[in-house]
Scaffold this motif. Structure first.
Motif, PDB file in Angstrom:
ATOM      1  N   ILE A  62      13.555  12.569 -30.843  1.00 28.00           N
ATOM      2  CA  ILE A  62      13.530  13.824 -31.028  1.00 28.00           C
ATOM      3  C   ILE A  62      12.475  14.423 -30.140  1.00 28.00           C
ATOM      4  N   GLN A  63      12.322  15.304 -29.394  1.00 26.01           N
ATOM      5  CA  GLN A  63      11.417  15.956 -28.543  1.00 26.01           C
ATOM      6  C   GLN A  63      10.703  17.138 -29.228  1.00 26.01           C
ATOM      7  N   SER A  64      11.839  18.297 -29.838  1.00 26.41           N
ATOM      8  CA  SER A  64      11.435  19.268 -30.451  1.00 26.41           C
ATOM      9  C   SER A  64      12.215  19.711 -31.550  1.00 26.41           C
ATOM     10  N   GLU A  65      11.847  20.658 -32.564  1.00 25.90           N
ATOM     11  CA  GLU A  65      12.825  21.192 -33.774  1.00 25.90           C
ATOM     12  C   GLU A  65      12.022  22.380 -33.864  1.00 25.90           C
ATOM     13  N   GLY A  66      13.066  23.201 -34.170  1.00 21.84           N
ATOM     14  CA  GLY A  66      12.670  24.713 -34.519  1.00 21.84           C
ATOM     15  C   GLY A  66      13.680  25.367 -35.310  1.00 21.84           C
ATOM     16  N   ASP A  67      13.375  26.404 -35.912  1.00 26.91           N
ATOM     17  CA  ASP A  67      14.287  27.392 -36.689  1.00 26.91           C
ATOM     18  C   ASP A  67      14.617  28.403 -36.198  1.00 26.91           C
ATOM     19  N   TYR A  68      15.759  29.097 -36.296  1.00 28.74           N
ATOM     20  CA  TYR A  68      16.021  30.376 -35.393  1.00 28.74           C
ATOM     21  C   TYR A  68      17.173  31.031 -36.326  1.00 28.74           C
ATOM     22  N   PRO A  69      17.407  32.503 -36.158  1.00 25.45           N
ATOM     23  CA  PRO A  69      18.523  32.975 -36.704  1.00 25.45           C
ATOM     24  C   PRO A  69      19.838  32.288 -36.344  1.00 25.45           C
ATOM     25  N   ARG A  70      20.825  32.551 -37.409  1.00 23.09           N
ATOM     26  CA  ARG A  70      21.900  31.594 -37.120  1.00 23.09           C
ATOM     27  C   ARG A  70      22.639  31.883 -35.705  1.00 23.09           C
ATOM     28  N   LEU A  71      22.983  33.104 -35.297  1.00 22.58           N
ATOM     29  CA  LEU A  71      23.501  33.143 -34.052  1.00 22.58           C
ATOM     30  C   LEU A  71      22.697  32.988 -32.895  1.00 22.58           C
ATOM     31  N   ARG A  72      21.599  32.937 -33.079  1.00 21.61           N
ATOM     32  CA  ARG A  72      20.714  32.406 -32.052  1.00 21.61           C
ATOM     33  C   ARG A  72      20.847  31.082 -31.664  1.00 21.61           C
ATOM     34  N   VAL A  73      20.787  30.016 -32.823  1.00 26.04           N
ATOM     35  CA  VAL A  73      21.158  28.669 -32.942  1.00 26.04           C
ATOM     36  C   VAL A  73      22.546  28.401 -32.166  1.00 26.04           C
ATOM     37  N   LEU A  74      23.561  29.132 -32.253  1.00 28.19           N
ATOM     38  CA  LEU A  74      24.635  28.882 -31.716  1.00 28.19           C
ATOM     39  C   LEU A  74      24.720  29.199 -29.869  1.00 28.19           C
ATOM     40  N   LYS A  75      24.082  30.224 -29.932  1.00 24.14           N
ATOM     41  CA  LYS A  75      23.834  30.647 -28.296  1.00 24.14           C
ATOM     42  C   LYS A  75      22.917  29.499 -27.806  1.00 24.14           C
ATOM     43  N   LEU A  76      21.612  29.156 -28.133  1.00 24.39           N
ATOM     44  CA  LEU A  76      20.904  27.747 -27.683  1.00 24.39           C
ATOM     45  C   LEU A  76      21.750  26.712 -27.303  1.00 24.39           C
ATOM     46  N   LEU A  77      22.759  26.552 -28.306  1.00 24.74           N
ATOM     47  CA  LEU A  77      23.632  25.210 -28.129  1.00 24.74           C
ATOM     48  C   LEU A  77      24.759  25.716 -26.955  1.00 24.74           C
ATOM     49  N   GLU A  78      25.250  26.671 -26.989  1.00 27.06           N
ATOM     50  CA  GLU A  78      26.414  27.235 -26.151  1.00 27.06           C
ATOM     51  C   GLU A  78      25.798  26.883 -24.552  1.00 27.06           C
ATOM     52  N   ILE A  79      24.461  27.412 -24.286  1.00 23.98           N
ATOM     53  CA  ILE A  79      23.851  27.395 -22.886  1.00 23.98           C
ATOM     54  C   ILE A  79      23.244  26.098 -22.609  1.00 23.98           C
ATOM     55  N   GLY A  80      23.297  25.170 -23.536  1.00 18.18           N
ATOM     56  CA  GLY A  80      22.300  23.906 -23.362  1.00 18.18           C
ATOM     57  C   GLY A  80      20.860  23.963 -23.823  1.00 18.18           C
ATOM     58  N   GLN A  81      20.405  25.112 -24.248  1.00 22.37           N
ATOM     59  CA  GLN A  81      18.701  25.152 -24.473  1.00 22.37           C
ATOM     60  C   GLN A  81      18.618  24.212 -25.825  1.00 22.37           C
ATOM     61  N   ALA A  82      19.740  24.095 -26.541  1.00 19.20           N
ATOM     62  CA  ALA A  82      19.353  22.988 -27.621  1.00 19.20           C
ATOM     63  C   ALA A  82      20.442  21.886 -27.542  1.00 19.20           C
ATOM     64  N   ASP A  83      20.160  20.672 -28.098  1.00 20.74           N
ATOM     65  CA  ASP A  83      20.997  19.461 -27.972  1.00 20.74           C
ATOM     66  C   ASP A  83      22.001  19.403 -29.222  1.00 20.74           C
TER      67      ASP A  83
END
Length: 264
Positions: A62-83
């Motif tokens: 694991i390189q990095s971990e963070g917490d975000y608002p729920r909708l932001r998490v989904l967006k990061l995953l959709e665009i590939g900025q989170a694994d």
């Protein structure tokens, strides 16, 4: 000839060592969480414990971990900025950009004030002074929302400001009953030493059961890679590791409920 063979072996070894891990072909992982009861809060919970165990088993650092608002998490995953993300409900829209590995199932249960001595929903509804607590804007299963609408028409609903207020009202007897989710009410009752103030019932056995998933971004993982994660989760279910991790944060009945349905 020996020298050529040695060079060939060295070349093969270097290639093998540099080959990507099929479970994480893009290298070290970025994990995005959101606050959700004892699943994740301020860096702790069963979600990071499960992800760390999977990371260890699959040799995916694991390189990095963070917490975000729920909708932001989904967006990061959709665009590939989170694994990877956690505690995500399966929907057709999310399946468009996420691989979804189910790891538990959940549903709302009914909390009753300790002094209420009924064992069925029909008996509960016959109480002349029935008052049902709820947080405005919360959504439940279709059957449960219809039930609440009917109680509202009978002026038997009491609105709570938030979940903290709701559980206080049930424990004190201000309301007779409420819906609650184990991930939320379990830690609240334990932290307030209030577990003896309520009883927990499944009065809606046919209501919708929600599958919670570890999710992998399709922008970062192939289907073959996602299958390795799902397979490892199933191994954790079968060998008891998943249960042991969740038991650190939830009561035995709540873990039983979460893991009652098989992951296969």
């Amino acid at each position: 000839m020996k020298r050529i063979a040695g060079c060939a072996f060295s070349l093969w070894l270097a290639t093998a060592q540099s080959a990507p891990n099929p479970a994480c072909p893009n290298g070290p992982l970025t994990v995005a969480y959101y606050n959700f009861g004892v699943a994740y809060h301020s860096g702790k919970g069963y979600d990071p414990d499960i992800i760390h165990e999977l990371s260890r088993r699959l040799n995916c650092p694991i390189q990095s971990e963070g917490d975000y608002p729920r909708l932001r998490v989904l967006k990061l995953l959709e665009i590939g900025q989170a694994d990877i993300g956690t505690s995500t409900t399966v929907t057709p829209e999310r399946q468009r950009y996420l691989w979804m590995a189910v790891y538990h199932h959940s549903k709302n249960l009914v909390l009753l004030h300790r002094g209420v001595n009924v064992s069925t929903l029909d008996a509960l509804l016959k109480l002349p002074d029935l008052r049902w607590g709820m947080v405005r804007g919360y959504r439940h299963s279709p059957a449960e929302d219809k039930f609440l609408d009917e109680l509202a028409q009978q002026h038997k609903i009491v609105i709570a400001a938030n979940e903290d207020d709701l559980y206080k009202m049930v424990c004190s007897g201000v309301v007779t009953a409420s819906f609650g989710h184990p991930i939320s009410f379990d830690p609240w009752l334990q932290s307030h030493q209030a577990a003896q103030q309520v009883t927990v019932h499944d009065f809606f056995p046919d209501s919708e059961i929600t599958a919670g998933s570890i999710v992998l971004s399709k922008a970062r993982f192939s289907q073959q890679a996602a299958t390795l994660w799902q397979d490892e989760l199933r191994k954790m279910y079968r060998d008891g590791t998943l249960r042991a991790i969740m038991r650190r944060y939830l009561t035995e009945p709540s873990v039983d409920q979460a893991l009652k349905l098989p992951l296969d």
